[in-house]
Design an enzyme around this catalytic site. Structure first.
Site, PDB file in Angstrom:
ATOM      1  N   PHE A 125     -35.680  58.975  82.505  1.00 25.46           N
ATOM      2  CA  PHE A 125     -37.047  59.423  82.802  1.00 25.46           C
ATOM      3  C   PHE A 125     -37.204  59.375  84.317  1.00 25.46           C
ATOM      4  CE2 PHE A 125     -41.615  59.172  83.078  1.00 25.46           C
ATOM      5  CZ  PHE A 125     -42.069  59.885  81.976  1.00 25.46           C
ATOM      6  N   ASP A 195     -35.533  49.410  80.689  1.00 29.60           N
ATOM      7  CA  ASP A 195     -36.816  50.087  80.490  1.00 29.60           C
ATOM      8  C   ASP A 195     -36.952  50.274  78.979  1.00 29.60           C
ATOM      9  OD1 ASP A 195     -38.783  52.033  80.037  1.00 29.60           O
ATOM     10  OD2 ASP A 195     -38.527  52.832  82.064  1.00 29.60           O
ATOM     11  N   TYR A 220     -48.700  52.712  75.958  1.00 28.77           N
ATOM     12  CA  TYR A 220     -49.468  53.832  75.393  1.00 28.77           C
ATOM     13  C   TYR A 220     -48.625  54.722  74.478  1.00 28.77           C
ATOM     14  CZ  TYR A 220     -47.532  55.917  79.697  1.00 28.77           C
ATOM     15  OH  TYR A 220     -46.700  56.296  80.719  1.00 28.77           O
ATOM     16  N   LYS A 221     -47.336  54.409  74.316  1.00 31.58           N
ATOM     17  CA  LYS A 221     -46.510  55.192  73.400  1.00 31.58           C
ATOM     18  C   LYS A 221     -46.556  54.534  72.017  1.00 31.58           C
ATOM     19  CE  LYS A 221     -43.987  57.063  77.269  1.00 31.58           C
ATOM     20  NZ  LYS A 221     -42.980  56.785  78.285  1.00 31.58           N
ATOM     21  N   ARG A 367     -39.228  67.666  70.914  1.00 28.76           N
ATOM     22  CA  ARG A 367     -39.191  66.232  70.568  1.00 28.76           C
ATOM     23  C   ARG A 367     -40.201  65.920  69.469  1.00 28.76           C
ATOM     24  NH1 ARG A 367     -40.167  62.102  75.216  1.00 28.76           N
ATOM     25  NH2 ARG A 367     -42.212  63.075  75.043  1.00 28.76           N
TER      26      ARG A 367
HETATM   27  C1  LIG Z   1     -43.308  56.839  79.666  1.00 22.97           C
HETATM   28  C2  LIG Z   1     -42.281  56.279  80.592  1.00 22.97           C
HETATM   29  C3  LIG Z   1     -42.641  55.786  81.851  1.00 22.97           C
HETATM   30  C4  LIG Z   1     -44.058  55.842  82.308  1.00 22.97           C
HETATM   31  O1  LIG Z   1     -44.283  55.371  83.595  1.00 22.97           O
HETATM   32  P1  LIG Z   1     -45.759  55.071  84.112  1.00 22.97           P
HETATM   33  O2  LIG Z   1     -45.539  54.593  85.483  1.00 22.97           O
HETATM   34  O3  LIG Z   1     -46.335  53.988  83.212  1.00 22.97           O
HETATM   35  O4  LIG Z   1     -46.558  56.328  84.043  1.00 22.97           O
HETATM   36  C5  LIG Z   1     -41.631  55.248  82.639  1.00 22.97           C
HETATM   37  N1  LIG Z   1     -40.345  55.210  82.220  1.00 22.97           N
HETATM   38  C6  LIG Z   1     -39.982  55.682  81.005  1.00 22.97           C
HETATM   39  C7  LIG Z   1     -38.556  55.604  80.560  1.00 22.97           C
HETATM   40  C8  LIG Z   1     -40.932  56.250  80.174  1.00 22.97           C
HETATM   41  O5  LIG Z   1     -40.575  56.725  78.986  1.00 22.97           O
END
Ligand SMILES: *Cc1c(COP(=O)(O)O)cnc(C)c1O
Length: 408
Positions: A125, A195, A220-221, A367
Site C-alpha cells: 500500500f 502493517d 476503519y476496515k 476486490r
Molecule cells: C488502509 C491502509 C493504510 C491507511 O493509512 P492511513 O494513514 O490510516 O490513511 C495504510 N497501510 C495499509 C497497508 C492500508 O491497507
C-alpha cells in the site's frame, strides 16, 4: 456447483449468524467492501450521540476525568490487543496508520545505529512506501529499498535495519507467513514492522507469538470503527522496557503533560508513542464497534472467512475474462478475493449499480472483501450470480460505468 439452497442451509447452521443484526446495512445491498470501509455497527450512532450530547455537551471539560477521555487511547489499545495477539500494555490507539508508521519506523531505525537500509515491498500500500521514503530522508545515508516479499531473504544483509511488510496484501489478499519472516529478519539482525491493516479483524493475528518488534494498523476496515477512525500501534514489551524514542514528541507522550514543563520527558511504556489530544468522537465510534468484537470468536471468524472466500472463488473462477489473483491455499489467503479482468473498473461499477459493492484497484483488480460478522453464504452466492450476469450481458460496456470518481 453449490446451489443457493445449499447456501441457505449453511446460513442456518452458521455460528456467527446472530452478529448480522449488530450491523445497520441498507436493504438491497451485498456489501463486499468491508476491507476498505467496514459497515456501521447498529449501536454506534447512539454511542456517538451520547458522547456528543452528554459527555461533551453537558459535562464539558469535566469529561476528561469523569468520562475517562484521558485514558481512552490506552483503554481502546487494551481492547484491540487480543485481536492482534498483543499484551494489554503493548498497544495504543492514536493518529493514523501513516503517522504511526512514521513513529515506529523512526524509533526502529534509532535502535539499529550503523545500519541504514529499510526494506519494503514494492507492491505494498503506497502510503507505507511514502512514509519509508520520508523517514529514510531524515537519516544520513539511509535508503528505502523495495523488494518482492519472496525475494526478501536475498536482501537481508548487514546493512538492513528494518523490514516493513503488510501481513495481507491490499490488492491480491495474499497472507504472509508472519512468524517465519519475522524470525528470518531478526536472525539477520534487523527489526520487523508489520502493517496489519488488512488482517486486524479479518483473522487471528499473533504479533506476540510471532516475535514482531512493531506493528501498525487501522480500525476503519475489518474493525468497523468508521471513516477516518483512529489507528493503533504495537510495540513489543522488550522494546518498551528499553525506552524507544519516537520523533513526534508531543505533550500527550510526556510523563507529566499537565505540568506544562518546557523540556520533553517521555512517559514510560506505550504512552510515549502518543503525540496529541485523542480524537474522541472517532474513538467513541471505535469503542462501540469493539463492543461487538468483544463477543466474536476469531477462530470462528477465520473459519467462515475461508469458507466464504472458497465459495466465491469456486463460483467465479470459470467466468469469462476472469482470473483469480488471490492464493488458493488457505495459509496464504487473507479475507478478500481479487479477480483480474481487463475491464475491471466498469465491471465493478456495473456490479455496484446492481447493489453488489466491491471496489477496484489499478490496473485490473476487482476486490471483494468478506466480513464474516455480517455476510451470509447466500449473499455471496447472489453476488457471484450478479457478477456472472454483468459479464454475460455486457452491460458494463455502457459509457456511464467507465466514468471515474476521485475515490475508486
Ligand atoms: C488502509 C491502509 C493504510 C491507511 O493509512 P492511513 O494513514 O490510516 O490513511 C495504510 N497501510 C495499509 C497497508 C492500508 O491497507
Amino acid at each position: 456447483m453449490i446451489t443457493r439452497e445449499e447456501c441457505e442451509a449453511l446460513d442456518a447452521a452458521d455460528p456467527l449468524a446472530a452478529f448480522r443484526k449488530e450491523f445497520a446495512l441498507p436493504e438491497g445491498v451485498v456489501y463486499l467492501d468491508g476491507n476498505s470501509l467496514g459497515a456501521l455497527p447498529a449501536r454506534t450512532p447512539g454511542r456517538v450521540r451520547q458522547v456528543v450530547e452528554e459527555e461533551w455537551g453537558r459535562e464539558l471539560i469535566r469529561s476528561w476525568n469523569e468520562a475517562g477521555w484521558f485514558e481512552q487511547p490506552y483503554r481502546l489499545g487494551r481492547r484491540i490487543a487480543p485481536l492482534i495477539g498483543a499484551g494489554p500494555a503493548e498497544v495504543v490507539v492514536c493518529d493514523t496508520t501513516s503517522v504511526n508508521l512514521f513513529k515506529v519506523l523512526t524509533a526502529a531505525l534509532r535502535l539499529r545505529p550503523g545500519r541504514r537500509t529499510v526494506l519494503g515491498d514494492g507492491a505494498a500500500f503506497p502510503t507505507d512506501l511514502y512514509i519509508a521514503e520520508g523517514v529514510t530522508g531524515l537519516f544520513e545515508g539511509a535508503r528505502s529499498v523495495l523488494v518482492a516479499p519472496e525475494e526478501l531473504d536475498r536482501h537481508l544483509d548487514g546493512d538492513v535495519a528494518v523490514v516493513v511488510l503488510s501481513h495481507v496484501d491490499y490488492r491480491t489478499g495474499e497472507l504472509l507467513d508472519m512468524p517465519g519472516i519475522t524470525a528470518r529478519v531478526q536472525a539477520a539482525g534487523a527489526l520487523m514492522i508489520w502493517d496489519v491493516c488488512h488482517s486486524a479483524g479479518a483473522l487471528p493475528v499473533a504479533l506476540g507469538a510471532s516475535g514482531a518488534d512493531f506493528a501498525v494498523g487501522c480500525t476503519y476496515k475489518y474493525l468497523n470503527g468508521g471513516p477516518g477512525s483512529p489507528a493503533f500501534l504495537y510495540v513489543a514489551e522488550r522494546h518498551l522496557a528499553a525506552g524507544p524514542e519516537q520523533p513526534l514528541s508531543g505533550w500527550f507522550g510526556h510523563a507529566r503533560p499537565f505540568a506544562f514543563e518546557p523540556g520533553y520527558d517521555p512517559k514510560a511504556g506505550i504512552g510515549r508513542f502518543l503525540t496529541s489530544s485523542p480524537s474522541l468522537l472517532g474513538q467513541a465510534a471505535l469503542e462501540s464497534s469493539l463492543d461487538v468484537w468483544e463477543r466474536a470468536d476469531l477462530v470462528a471468524v477465520r473459519a467462515k472467512s475461508l469458507a466464504l472466500t472458497d465459495l466465491f472463488i469456486a463460483l467465479t473462477e470459470g467466468l469469462d475474462g476472469i482470473e483469480v489473483a488471490t492464493p488458493r491455499e488457505h495459509a496464504r489467503r487473507g479475507s478478500q478475493v481479487a479477480l483480474r479482468h481487463a475491464d475491471g473498473y466498469p465491471v465493478v461499477q456495473a456490479l455496484i449499480a446492481r447493489g453488489v459493492i466491491g471496489d477496484f484497484r489499478a490496473p485490473d483488480l476487482m476486490r471483494f472483501g468478506f466480513t464474516p460478522l455480517y455476510l451470509s453464504y447466500t449473499e455471496v452466492w447472489d453476488a457471484a450470480q450478479q457478477l456472472a450476469e454483468v459479464l454475460e450481458s455486457g452491460e458494463w460496456r455502457e459509457e456511464r460505468f467507465s466514468r471515474r470518481g476521485e475515490v475508486t
